[in-house]
Design a protein around this motif. Structure first.
Motif, PDB file in Angstrom:
ATOM      1  N   ARG A 118       0.578  -1.292  -0.125  1.00 48.93           N
ATOM      2  CA  ARG A 118       0.197  -0.087  -0.096  1.00 48.93           C
ATOM      3  C   ARG A 118       1.020   0.768   0.096  1.00 48.93           C
ATOM      4  O   ARG A 118       0.722   2.067  -0.737  1.00 48.93           O
ATOM      5  CB  ARG A 118      -0.888  -0.336   1.635  1.00 48.93           C
ATOM      6  CG  ARG A 118      -1.853   1.566   1.511  1.00 48.93           C
ATOM      7  CD  ARG A 118      -2.404   0.841   2.718  1.00 48.93           C
ATOM      8  NE  ARG A 118      -3.239   2.119   2.450  1.00 48.93           N
ATOM      9  CZ  ARG A 118      -5.107   2.365   3.797  1.00 48.93           C
ATOM     10  NH1 ARG A 118      -4.449   2.171   4.368  1.00 48.93           N
ATOM     11  NH2 ARG A 118      -4.904   2.888   3.500  1.00 48.93           N
ATOM     12  N   LEU A 119       1.882   1.205   0.994  1.00 48.71           N
ATOM     13  CA  LEU A 119       2.579   2.869   0.385  1.00 48.71           C
ATOM     14  C   LEU A 119       3.640   2.730  -0.599  1.00 48.71           C
ATOM     15  O   LEU A 119       3.668   3.899  -0.996  1.00 48.71           O
ATOM     16  CB  LEU A 119       3.697   2.474   2.030  1.00 48.71           C
ATOM     17  CG  LEU A 119       5.052   3.509   1.818  1.00 48.71           C
ATOM     18  CD1 LEU A 119       4.153   4.749   2.324  1.00 48.71           C
ATOM     19  CD2 LEU A 119       5.872   3.579   3.024  1.00 48.71           C
ATOM     20  N   ALA A 120       3.730   1.802  -1.332  1.00 46.75           N
ATOM     21  CA  ALA A 120       4.588   1.904  -2.143  1.00 46.75           C
ATOM     22  C   ALA A 120       3.954   2.393  -3.249  1.00 46.75           C
ATOM     23  O   ALA A 120       3.945   2.982  -3.971  1.00 46.75           O
ATOM     24  CB  ALA A 120       4.835   0.092  -2.702  1.00 46.75           C
ATOM     25  N   LEU A 121       2.434   1.451  -3.286  1.00 51.72           N
ATOM     26  CA  LEU A 121       0.964   1.811  -4.926  1.00 51.72           C
ATOM     27  C   LEU A 121       0.762   3.700  -4.062  1.00 51.72           C
ATOM     28  O   LEU A 121       0.740   4.221  -5.225  1.00 51.72           O
ATOM     29  CB  LEU A 121       0.113   1.581  -4.294  1.00 51.72           C
ATOM     30  CG  LEU A 121       0.449  -0.233  -5.110  1.00 51.72           C
ATOM     31  CD1 LEU A 121      -1.114  -1.051  -4.628  1.00 51.72           C
ATOM     32  CD2 LEU A 121       0.694  -0.068  -6.380  1.00 51.72           C
ATOM     33  N   LEU A 122       1.193   4.130  -3.107  1.00 57.13           N
ATOM     34  CA  LEU A 122       1.000   5.546  -3.052  1.00 57.13           C
ATOM     35  C   LEU A 122       1.993   6.147  -3.141  1.00 57.13           C
ATOM     36  O   LEU A 122       1.849   7.897  -3.556  1.00 57.13           O
ATOM     37  CB  LEU A 122       1.245   5.765  -1.143  1.00 57.13           C
ATOM     38  CG  LEU A 122       0.931   6.873  -0.327  1.00 57.13           C
ATOM     39  CD1 LEU A 122      -0.104   8.094  -0.943  1.00 57.13           C
ATOM     40  CD2 LEU A 122       1.146   7.650   0.813  1.00 57.13           C
ATOM     41  N   ASP A 160      -3.531  15.445 -12.882  1.00 58.63           N
ATOM     42  CA  ASP A 160      -4.449  15.568 -11.793  1.00 58.63           C
ATOM     43  C   ASP A 160      -5.282  14.871 -11.448  1.00 58.63           C
ATOM     44  O   ASP A 160      -5.950  14.646 -10.143  1.00 58.63           O
ATOM     45  CB  ASP A 160      -4.209  16.717 -12.164  1.00 58.63           C
ATOM     46  CG  ASP A 160      -3.085  17.295 -11.787  1.00 58.63           C
ATOM     47  OD1 ASP A 160      -1.788  16.460 -12.557  1.00 58.63           O
ATOM     48  OD2 ASP A 160      -2.411  19.006 -11.899  1.00 58.63           O
ATOM     49  N   ALA A 161      -6.694  15.012 -11.192  1.00 64.69           N
ATOM     50  CA  ALA A 161      -7.964  14.487 -11.298  1.00 64.69           C
ATOM     51  C   ALA A 161      -8.241  13.143 -10.781  1.00 64.69           C
ATOM     52  O   ALA A 161      -8.337  13.053  -9.637  1.00 64.69           O
ATOM     53  CB  ALA A 161      -8.832  14.248 -12.653  1.00 64.69           C
ATOM     54  N   PRO A 162      -7.909  12.652 -11.298  1.00 64.10           N
ATOM     55  CA  PRO A 162      -7.304  11.265 -10.784  1.00 64.10           C
ATOM     56  C   PRO A 162      -7.011  10.660  -9.949  1.00 64.10           C
ATOM     57  O   PRO A 162      -6.893   9.855  -9.069  1.00 64.10           O
ATOM     58  CB  PRO A 162      -7.288   9.616 -12.422  1.00 64.10           C
ATOM     59  CG  PRO A 162      -6.671  10.622 -13.168  1.00 64.10           C
ATOM     60  CD  PRO A 162      -7.478  12.349 -12.691  1.00 64.10           C
ATOM     61  N   VAL A 163      -4.840  11.065 -10.500  1.00 61.79           N
ATOM     62  CA  VAL A 163      -4.675  10.808  -9.012  1.00 61.79           C
ATOM     63  C   VAL A 163      -4.318  12.063  -8.392  1.00 61.79           C
ATOM     64  O   VAL A 163      -4.651  11.145  -6.542  1.00 61.79           O
ATOM     65  CB  VAL A 163      -2.736  11.550  -9.841  1.00 61.79           C
ATOM     66  CG1 VAL A 163      -2.048  11.983  -8.822  1.00 61.79           C
ATOM     67  CG2 VAL A 163      -2.520  11.463 -11.099  1.00 61.79           C
ATOM     68  N   VAL A 164      -5.257  12.664  -8.063  1.00 53.99           N
ATOM     69  CA  VAL A 164      -5.868  13.018  -6.293  1.00 53.99           C
ATOM     70  C   VAL A 164      -6.311  12.512  -5.719  1.00 53.99           C
ATOM     71  O   VAL A 164      -6.460  12.313  -4.573  1.00 53.99           O
ATOM     72  CB  VAL A 164      -6.145  14.572  -6.844  1.00 53.99           C
ATOM     73  CG1 VAL A 164      -7.113  15.540  -5.420  1.00 53.99           C
ATOM     74  CG2 VAL A 164      -5.316  15.373  -7.477  1.00 53.99           C
ATOM     75  N   LEU A 166      -7.167   9.323  -6.090  1.00 52.23           N
ATOM     76  CA  LEU A 166      -6.684   7.746  -5.890  1.00 52.23           C
ATOM     77  C   LEU A 166      -5.696   7.989  -4.144  1.00 52.23           C
ATOM     78  O   LEU A 166      -5.571   7.189  -3.517  1.00 52.23           O
ATOM     79  CB  LEU A 166      -5.383   7.420  -6.767  1.00 52.23           C
ATOM     80  CG  LEU A 166      -6.439   6.818  -7.885  1.00 52.23           C
ATOM     81  CD1 LEU A 166      -5.533   6.231  -8.807  1.00 52.23           C
ATOM     82  CD2 LEU A 166      -6.799   5.616  -7.354  1.00 52.23           C
ATOM     83  N   VAL A 167      -4.494   9.578  -4.398  1.00 53.18           N
ATOM     84  CA  VAL A 167      -3.907  10.090  -3.242  1.00 53.18           C
ATOM     85  C   VAL A 167      -4.978   9.747  -2.065  1.00 53.18           C
ATOM     86  O   VAL A 167      -4.484   9.364  -1.134  1.00 53.18           O
ATOM     87  CB  VAL A 167      -2.942  11.038  -3.637  1.00 53.18           C
ATOM     88  CG1 VAL A 167      -2.146  11.171  -2.191  1.00 53.18           C
ATOM     89  CG2 VAL A 167      -1.875  10.694  -5.135  1.00 53.18           C
ATOM     90  N   VAL A 168      -5.609  10.440  -2.310  1.00 55.31           N
ATOM     91  CA  VAL A 168      -6.732  10.588  -0.927  1.00 55.31           C
ATOM     92  C   VAL A 168      -6.646   9.104  -0.282  1.00 55.31           C
ATOM     93  O   VAL A 168      -7.130   9.559   0.605  1.00 55.31           O
ATOM     94  CB  VAL A 168      -7.355  11.918  -1.546  1.00 55.31           C
ATOM     95  CG1 VAL A 168      -8.856  11.559  -0.571  1.00 55.31           C
ATOM     96  CG2 VAL A 168      -7.438  12.392  -1.324  1.00 55.31           C
ATOM     97  N   LEU A 169      -7.693   8.085  -1.450  1.00 55.00           N
ATOM     98  CA  LEU A 169      -7.749   6.703  -1.434  1.00 55.00           C
ATOM     99  C   LEU A 169      -6.480   6.063  -0.723  1.00 55.00           C
ATOM    100  O   LEU A 169      -6.904   5.766   0.569  1.00 55.00           O
ATOM    101  CB  LEU A 169      -8.828   6.671  -2.707  1.00 55.00           C
ATOM    102  CG  LEU A 169      -9.124   4.670  -2.393  1.00 55.00           C
ATOM    103  CD1 LEU A 169     -10.446   5.394  -1.190  1.00 55.00           C
ATOM    104  CD2 LEU A 169      -9.518   4.781  -3.615  1.00 55.00           C
ATOM    105  N   GLY A 174      -9.743   4.306   5.333  1.00 53.63           N
ATOM    106  CA  GLY A 174     -10.471   3.322   4.738  1.00 53.63           C
ATOM    107  C   GLY A 174     -11.072   2.572   3.868  1.00 53.63           C
ATOM    108  O   GLY A 174     -11.071   2.068   3.620  1.00 53.63           O
ATOM    109  N   PHE A 175      -9.101   2.586   3.146  1.00 55.34           N
ATOM    110  CA  PHE A 175      -9.151   1.890   1.585  1.00 55.34           C
ATOM    111  C   PHE A 175      -8.806   0.601   2.226  1.00 55.34           C
ATOM    112  O   PHE A 175      -8.187   0.074   3.353  1.00 55.34           O
ATOM    113  CB  PHE A 175      -7.737   2.377   1.275  1.00 55.34           C
ATOM    114  CG  PHE A 175      -6.748   1.664   0.267  1.00 55.34           C
ATOM    115  CD1 PHE A 175      -7.698   1.984  -0.988  1.00 55.34           C
ATOM    116  CD2 PHE A 175      -6.380   0.740  -0.088  1.00 55.34           C
ATOM    117  CE1 PHE A 175      -7.002   1.317  -1.998  1.00 55.34           C
ATOM    118  CE2 PHE A 175      -5.717   0.013  -0.583  1.00 55.34           C
ATOM    119  CZ  PHE A 175      -6.211   0.399  -2.209  1.00 55.34           C
TER     120      PHE A 175
END
Length: 368
Positions: A118-122, A160-164, A166-169, A174-175
């Motif tokens: 999860r941290l790697a994907l973040l 930027d839209a999908p990345v923001v 995903l980063v918040v998620l 709750g992810f």
């Protein structure tokens, strides 16, 4: 209080004037002016003049404000005639390409550095977005095929839209509580609704500005930029993608026959330059050179994975249906410029208390 304000204005105006002059200097040397702005921030920060700044939440807020202005200017200056032929390819790069980049960088960091998935994907998500400021500032000064420039600008305006999201998620506790397909549907919903809000605000603004008889010409540029900010806020209120709404509203307004159109574009361009200068100087202030030693190895691994694996693969997968040649794909792979956006995105998990932030090990939060 007055004395502090005077000193702040003195430093701020000096930095601004140096940054404006640095554009000509950096152009002659062939260096991106944005690097000069970043260096200015470092020079007046804790390692230089000693100004200490480490407020991640304030950086995120101001960074988002700057990105709204930069993306709005990108939309306002985008020509629909050049954008339309590359829109599908840009949308694919901004979605499928982002997903490929996140997975590749995350896999490399997991396998090489042993980071939790999860941290790697973040980390991969933070690094996956091309930077609108860097793309607009760099590519518009080069003589390149209009198709490639339009594609890269549209990609940087949209990804930027999908990345923001995903980063918040990935930064929230709750992810993983819901199946992956539900998370995917939520992401698609927020993007689609954000585009719809931007289209609605853009068309309404086009109608209003075309019929309004404002008493001063200078009010039209303010109203146009205000409409793009309204698109972001309206989308955010209904839990949609605000950045996509800004870009769509900007494109609609920028391609309309508005009164004082050139004044609008000139005003937006000036605001975007100011936002770029302020953003990069602020991010330079946030840098703590004394704490960079531990980050060198992960940064090198992530950078190599991003430049030589993730970006080329994302371009290859995303452009397969659109008939791009080998040379065009190579250029698109090399021109996926990163800049302030990853640093701004990094403030999201930083302010959320996610593991991996400075001063926190990957196991410092058992609930994450």
């Amino acid at each position: 209080m007055t004395g502090n304000l005077d000193v702040a204005l003195l430093i701020g105006s000096a930095v601004l004037l140096v940054a404006v002059g640095a554009v000509r200097f950096s152009t002659r040397l062939g260096l991106p002016s944005l690097l000069v702005y970043l260096a200015l921030g470092v020079a007046i920060g804790e390692a230089g003049l000693g100004i200490r700044f480490d407020d991640a939440e304030l950086t995120r807020t101001l960074g988002f404000c700057a990105l709204i202005v930069i993306i709005a200017e990108g939309g306002l200056t985008a020509r629909w005639s050049t954008l339309r032929p590359v829109l599908a390819a840009a949308a694919t790069l901004a979605t499928v390409g982002v997903a490929v980049s996140i997975v590749v960088v995350g896999a490399v960091l997991h396998l090489v550095l042993g980071l939790d998935w999860r941290l790697a994907l973040l980390y991969g998500a933070v690094l996956s977005s091309t930077d609108a400021a860097a793309v607009f500032a760099t590519l518009r000064r080069l003589r390149l095929p209009r198709r490639l420039v339009a594609l890269l600008e549209a990609e940087s305006g949209m990804n930027d839209a999908p990345v923001v999201l995903l980063v918040v998620l990935l930064s929230t506790t709750g992810f993983g509580a819901h199946p992956w397909w539900q998370e995917g549907l939520l992401l698609a919903y927020e993007l689609a609704l954000g585009a719809a809000v931007g289209l609605l605000v853009g068309r309404a603004g086009r109608w209003l500005l075309g019929r309004a008889a404002l008493p001063a010409a200078g009010l039209y540029p303010i109203a146009a930029v205000g409409l793009t900010v309204l698109a972001y806020a309206a989308a955010a209120v209904v839990h949609a993608s605000g950045f996509l709404a800004v870009y769509v509203a900007g494109v609609v307004l920028g391609n309309a026959r508005l009164p004082h159109r050139q004044a609008i574009l000139g005003f937006a361009d000036g605001l975007a330059w100011l936002a770029q200068i302020g953003l990069f100087v602020l991010l330079g202030l946030l840098v703590s050179p004394s704490r960079l030693d531990d980050a060198v190895l992960p940064a090198v691994v992530a950078g190599v994975a991003l430049v030589f694996l993730a970006r080329p693969l994302s371009v290859l997968v995303s452009t397969l249906p659109f008939g791009f040649g080998v040379r065009e794909r190579l250029f698109l792979s090399w021109a996926g410029l990163r800049g302030a956006v990853p640093i701004v995105l990094a403030t999201i998990p930083l302010s959320a208390g996610a593991p991996g932030r400075p001063g926190c090990s990957t196991r410092c939060s058992s609930s994450w």
